[in-house]
Enzyme design. Sequence first.
Site, PDB file in Angstrom:
ATOM      1  N   TYR A  41      11.693  38.868   6.667  1.00 15.17           N
ATOM      2  CA  TYR A  41      12.487  40.160   6.234  1.00 15.17           C
ATOM      3  C   TYR A  41      13.901  39.251   6.208  1.00 15.17           C
ATOM      4  O   TYR A  41      14.831  39.579   5.039  1.00 15.17           O
ATOM      5  CB  TYR A  41      12.566  41.262   6.444  1.00 15.17           C
ATOM      6  CG  TYR A  41      13.082  42.574   5.785  1.00 15.17           C
ATOM      7  CD1 TYR A  41      12.593  42.891   4.563  1.00 15.17           C
ATOM      8  CD2 TYR A  41      14.287  42.898   6.203  1.00 15.17           C
ATOM      9  CE1 TYR A  41      13.154  43.950   3.955  1.00 15.17           C
ATOM     10  CE2 TYR A  41      14.988  44.090   5.431  1.00 15.17           C
ATOM     11  CZ  TYR A  41      14.449  44.509   4.254  1.00 15.17           C
ATOM     12  OH  TYR A  41      14.885  45.487   3.722  1.00 15.17           O
ATOM     13  N   GLY A  70      11.810  41.328  15.397  1.00 16.10           N
ATOM     14  CA  GLY A  70      10.366  41.688  14.563  1.00 16.10           C
ATOM     15  C   GLY A  70      10.532  41.561  12.898  1.00 16.10           C
ATOM     16  O   GLY A  70       9.655  42.157  12.190  1.00 16.10           O
ATOM     17  N   GLN A  71      11.669  41.014  12.524  1.00 16.07           N
ATOM     18  CA  GLN A  71      11.736  40.702  11.052  1.00 16.07           C
ATOM     19  C   GLN A  71      12.363  39.383  10.830  1.00 16.07           C
ATOM     20  O   GLN A  71      13.208  39.124   9.918  1.00 16.07           O
ATOM     21  CB  GLN A  71      12.845  41.784  10.528  1.00 16.07           C
ATOM     22  CG  GLN A  71      12.544  43.182  10.392  1.00 16.07           C
ATOM     23  CD  GLN A  71      13.233  43.925   9.524  1.00 16.07           C
ATOM     24  OE1 GLN A  71      14.277  43.915   9.485  1.00 16.07           O
ATOM     25  NE2 GLN A  71      12.570  44.668   8.578  1.00 16.07           N
ATOM     26  N   TYR A 107      20.471  51.139   7.328  1.00 17.89           N
ATOM     27  CA  TYR A 107      19.225  51.854   7.238  1.00 17.89           C
ATOM     28  C   TYR A 107      19.605  53.110   6.398  1.00 17.89           C
ATOM     29  O   TYR A 107      20.353  53.866   6.630  1.00 17.89           O
ATOM     30  CB  TYR A 107      18.949  52.150   8.670  1.00 17.89           C
ATOM     31  CG  TYR A 107      18.295  51.038   9.412  1.00 17.89           C
ATOM     32  CD1 TYR A 107      19.136  50.068  10.004  1.00 17.89           C
ATOM     33  CD2 TYR A 107      17.056  51.016   9.679  1.00 17.89           C
ATOM     34  CE1 TYR A 107      18.603  48.836  10.553  1.00 17.89           C
ATOM     35  CE2 TYR A 107      16.523  49.754  10.459  1.00 17.89           C
ATOM     36  CZ  TYR A 107      17.272  48.852  10.732  1.00 17.89           C
ATOM     37  OH  TYR A 107      16.807  47.852  11.456  1.00 17.89           O
ATOM     38  N   ASP A 143       6.719  44.075   9.149  1.00 19.40           N
ATOM     39  CA  ASP A 143       7.595  43.669  10.451  1.00 19.40           C
ATOM     40  C   ASP A 143       6.414  43.123  11.471  1.00 19.40           C
ATOM     41  O   ASP A 143       5.238  43.711  11.364  1.00 19.40           O
ATOM     42  CB  ASP A 143       8.031  44.965  10.888  1.00 19.40           C
ATOM     43  CG  ASP A 143       9.326  45.335  10.076  1.00 19.40           C
ATOM     44  OD1 ASP A 143       9.737  44.573   9.346  1.00 19.40           O
ATOM     45  OD2 ASP A 143       9.945  46.490  10.319  1.00 19.40           O
TER      46      ASP A 143
END
Length: 247
Positions: free
Chosen positions: A154, A150-151, A186, A95
């Site tokens: 991903y 932040g991904q 999650y 991340d």
Amino acid sequence: MIAKAPTTDRLALVTGGTRGIGEAISIGLQEQGYRVLASYQRNQAVADEFSARTGIPVFKFDASDFDATEQSIRTIEADMGPVEVLVNNAGITRDGVLHKMTPQNWQDVIETNLSSCFYTCHAVIAGMRERRFGRIVNISSINGLEGQFGQTNYAAAKAGMCGFTKSLAKESARYGITVNSVAPGYVDTDMVRAIAPEVLQKIIDKIPVGRLAKPEDVARCVNFLVADDADFITGTTLSVNGGQYMS
Ligand code: CAA
């Protein structure tokens, strides 16, 4: 109707199958009567402990390497018979906001999470087509569906898995092969516990069910999709996220 257990002792390969979500998937499939092989890449001690505890054999290979994957699956099939169920679960995070992300962090996540699906599927698909049976499940993520701060790496990989799934499902449908994705929210694993506690708490606050997923919540979805009689379900993405994102 209850999903039918395999009529034979089908071999299921779970990448990254010795810990986290993968561990629960391996055990869930074993409980359904599959012969399971769990692959791992780095953590030998965890893999050995997992294998001793569950009786599930483990095999070390790097799913982000085309040649290593091809060679390993050839060896596995020579020893154990054809892979009839493939669960692409191996995944990593690196991340960081895009303006700070290194090319290496981009590349590592794309190779391990997305390219690995091409590599494993490439190794098993010809056999599945010949035998006219196969079940492939790609473990995507809520963050591939809704994006996440932040991904970029991903989320791109996980969204890519959904497009990959749909395309391979179309190519394979006439051959008795289903290809589906599962998109967990999650899940209570090491990967999620690595998030800073204050950041994680904000995420949990947004989950309508009010808790993180258990790895077994994801394993249940995989069992459903790989069942022999789940043969009309293909090209779909099954979300298991406690209502956090409803697409
Ligand atoms: N939305 C909007 N703004 C945000 C934000 C968000 N979600 N998160 C942080 N920001 C803001 C901050 O408030 C901060 O603003 P200021 O500079 O004005 O104060 C700025 O963005 C920088 O934030 P950070 O200090 O957090 O930046 P950082 O570089 O230190 O850390 C990060 C960035 C590592 C990405 C961190 O934000 C983080 O860990 N985020 C969580 C990422 C995440 O959810 N990862 C999931 C991992 S688990 C997984 O991936 C499994 C799965 O499939 C679900």
